[in-house]
Write a protein that holds these residues in place. Structure first.
Motif, PDB file in Angstrom:
ATOM      1  N   GLY A   1       0.747  -1.107   0.072  1.00 42.38           N
ATOM      2  CA  GLY A   1      -0.112  -0.045   0.225  1.00 42.38           C
ATOM      3  C   GLY A   1       0.827   1.079  -0.116  1.00 42.38           C
ATOM      4  O   GLY A   1       1.987   1.300  -0.009  1.00 42.38           O
ATOM      5  N   ILE A   2       0.150   2.314   0.195  1.00 42.12           N
ATOM      6  CA  ILE A   2       0.823   3.491   0.323  1.00 42.12           C
ATOM      7  C   ILE A   2       0.238   4.414   1.472  1.00 42.12           C
ATOM      8  O   ILE A   2      -0.803   4.396   1.966  1.00 42.12           O
ATOM      9  CB  ILE A   2       0.690   4.700  -0.897  1.00 42.12           C
ATOM     10  CG1 ILE A   2       1.096   4.039  -2.380  1.00 42.12           C
ATOM     11  CG2 ILE A   2       1.176   6.014  -0.851  1.00 42.12           C
ATOM     12  CD1 ILE A   2       0.613   4.604  -3.544  1.00 42.12           C
ATOM     13  N   GLY A   3       1.209   4.831   2.395  1.00 42.86           N
ATOM     14  CA  GLY A   3       0.776   5.445   3.568  1.00 42.86           C
ATOM     15  C   GLY A   3       1.115   7.080   3.264  1.00 42.86           C
ATOM     16  O   GLY A   3       2.149   7.359   2.771  1.00 42.86           O
ATOM     17  N   HIS A   4       0.082   7.729   3.659  1.00 46.68           N
ATOM     18  CA  HIS A   4       0.122   9.111   3.635  1.00 46.68           C
ATOM     19  C   HIS A   4       0.216   9.965   4.873  1.00 46.68           C
ATOM     20  O   HIS A   4      -0.703   9.669   5.992  1.00 46.68           O
ATOM     21  CB  HIS A   4      -0.932   9.998   2.910  1.00 46.68           C
ATOM     22  CG  HIS A   4      -1.277   9.114   1.644  1.00 46.68           C
ATOM     23  ND1 HIS A   4      -0.368   9.516   0.667  1.00 46.68           N
ATOM     24  CD2 HIS A   4      -2.013   8.357   1.191  1.00 46.68           C
ATOM     25  CE1 HIS A   4      -0.794   8.793  -0.543  1.00 46.68           C
ATOM     26  NE2 HIS A   4      -1.928   8.030  -0.174  1.00 46.68           N
ATOM     27  N   PHE A   5       1.276  10.631   5.423  1.00 46.77           N
ATOM     28  CA  PHE A   5       1.776  11.292   6.670  1.00 46.77           C
ATOM     29  C   PHE A   5       2.189  12.483   6.224  1.00 46.77           C
ATOM     30  O   PHE A   5       3.315  12.506   5.537  1.00 46.77           O
ATOM     31  CB  PHE A   5       2.371  10.355   7.380  1.00 46.77           C
ATOM     32  CG  PHE A   5       2.807  10.908   8.806  1.00 46.77           C
ATOM     33  CD1 PHE A   5       1.870  11.010   9.833  1.00 46.77           C
ATOM     34  CD2 PHE A   5       4.368  11.135   9.037  1.00 46.77           C
ATOM     35  CE1 PHE A   5       2.139  11.648  11.019  1.00 46.77           C
ATOM     36  CE2 PHE A   5       4.391  11.777  10.155  1.00 46.77           C
ATOM     37  CZ  PHE A   5       3.591  12.135  11.138  1.00 46.77           C
ATOM     38  N   ASN A   6       1.615  13.675   7.020  1.00 49.30           N
ATOM     39  CA  ASN A   6       2.327  14.944   6.948  1.00 49.30           C
ATOM     40  C   ASN A   6       2.708  15.450   5.581  1.00 49.30           C
ATOM     41  O   ASN A   6       3.875  15.708   5.430  1.00 49.30           O
ATOM     42  CB  ASN A   6       3.715  14.703   8.134  1.00 49.30           C
ATOM     43  CG  ASN A   6       4.101  16.205   8.551  1.00 49.30           C
ATOM     44  OD1 ASN A   6       3.297  17.044   8.478  1.00 49.30           O
ATOM     45  ND2 ASN A   6       5.283  16.348   8.853  1.00 49.30           N
ATOM     46  N   ASN A   7       1.843  15.243   4.782  1.00 46.45           N
ATOM     47  CA  ASN A   7       1.986  15.907   3.267  1.00 46.45           C
ATOM     48  C   ASN A   7       3.118  14.884   2.471  1.00 46.45           C
ATOM     49  O   ASN A   7       3.443  15.377   1.644  1.00 46.45           O
ATOM     50  CB  ASN A   7       2.268  17.138   3.063  1.00 46.45           C
ATOM     51  CG  ASN A   7       1.174  17.984   3.638  1.00 46.45           C
ATOM     52  OD1 ASN A   7      -0.104  17.600   3.421  1.00 46.45           O
ATOM     53  ND2 ASN A   7       1.555  19.065   4.234  1.00 46.45           N
ATOM     54  N   ASN A   8       3.336  13.737   3.126  1.00 42.32           N
ATOM     55  CA  ASN A   8       4.551  12.831   2.304  1.00 42.32           C
ATOM     56  C   ASN A   8       3.617  11.513   1.998  1.00 42.32           C
ATOM     57  O   ASN A   8       2.832  10.961   2.828  1.00 42.32           O
ATOM     58  CB  ASN A   8       5.603  12.615   3.025  1.00 42.32           C
ATOM     59  CG  ASN A   8       6.276  13.832   3.075  1.00 42.32           C
ATOM     60  OD1 ASN A   8       6.844  14.610   2.018  1.00 42.32           O
ATOM     61  ND2 ASN A   8       6.719  14.419   4.407  1.00 42.32           N
ATOM     62  N   SER A   9       4.272  10.767   0.891  1.00 48.24           N
ATOM     63  CA  SER A   9       3.718   9.309   0.848  1.00 48.24           C
ATOM     64  C   SER A   9       4.713   8.316   0.945  1.00 48.24           C
ATOM     65  O   SER A   9       5.915   8.753   0.493  1.00 48.24           O
ATOM     66  CB  SER A   9       2.932   9.363  -0.729  1.00 48.24           C
ATOM     67  OG  SER A   9       1.943   9.917  -0.653  1.00 48.24           O
ATOM     68  N   TYR A  10       4.632   7.259   1.422  1.00 45.39           N
ATOM     69  CA  TYR A  10       5.559   6.174   1.512  1.00 45.39           C
ATOM     70  C   TYR A  10       4.987   4.870   1.270  1.00 45.39           C
ATOM     71  O   TYR A  10       3.922   4.489   1.446  1.00 45.39           O
ATOM     72  CB  TYR A  10       5.870   6.013   3.026  1.00 45.39           C
ATOM     73  CG  TYR A  10       6.350   7.385   3.775  1.00 45.39           C
ATOM     74  CD1 TYR A  10       7.610   7.655   3.816  1.00 45.39           C
ATOM     75  CD2 TYR A  10       5.436   8.231   4.163  1.00 45.39           C
ATOM     76  CE1 TYR A  10       8.195   8.872   4.180  1.00 45.39           C
ATOM     77  CE2 TYR A  10       5.916   9.512   4.679  1.00 45.39           C
ATOM     78  CZ  TYR A  10       7.379   9.768   4.675  1.00 45.39           C
ATOM     79  OH  TYR A  10       7.903  10.990   5.412  1.00 45.39           O
TER      80      TYR A  10
END
Length: 115
Positions: free
Chosen positions: A32-41
């Motif tokens: 998946g993709i995690g979105h945190f603090n305006n960033n994607s990982y």
């Protein structure tokens, strides 16, 4: 905050409480993709039958230490199902399988999935 097993084997996870009105996918390991603090990982996502009953998922964001996520909001997108949950005899076996899964997840994200 969970039991810290992921952190102890070198793969820290964020334990995410999911709104009970939301559907949780079947137990297993997902890319998946995690979105945190305006960033994607790129994200490894784990759901066990036990977590699904608690309406929780575990997420490892590749390249981000999950310790900074306590009490923060994290959004997760599921991209693909990788495998069913498996029990391992040792933490070493578990860590080796997770590393193999994370290699697949990086490839999925790098093969044209938006970041």
């Amino acid at each position: 905050k969970g039991k810290g097993k992921g952190k102890n084997i070198g793969v820290p996870t964020a334990n995410i409480a999911v709104d009970k009105r939301k559907l949780i996918p079947a137990a297993g390991v997902y890319a998946g993709i995690g979105h945190f603090n305006n960033n994607s990982y790129a994200a490894g996502i784990f759901i066990s039958d036990e977590l699904a009953l608690k309406h929780q998922i575990e997420v490892h964001l590749i390249g981000l230490d999950s310790a900074g996520l306590y009490g923060e909001e994290l959004t997760v997108e599921f991209l693909s199902y990788l495998r069913a949950p498996v029990s391992f005899k040792t933490d070493e076996e578990l860590a080796a399988r997770i590393k193999k899964d994370l290699t697949k997840i990086k490839k999925i994200k790098n093969n044209g999935v938006r970041s």
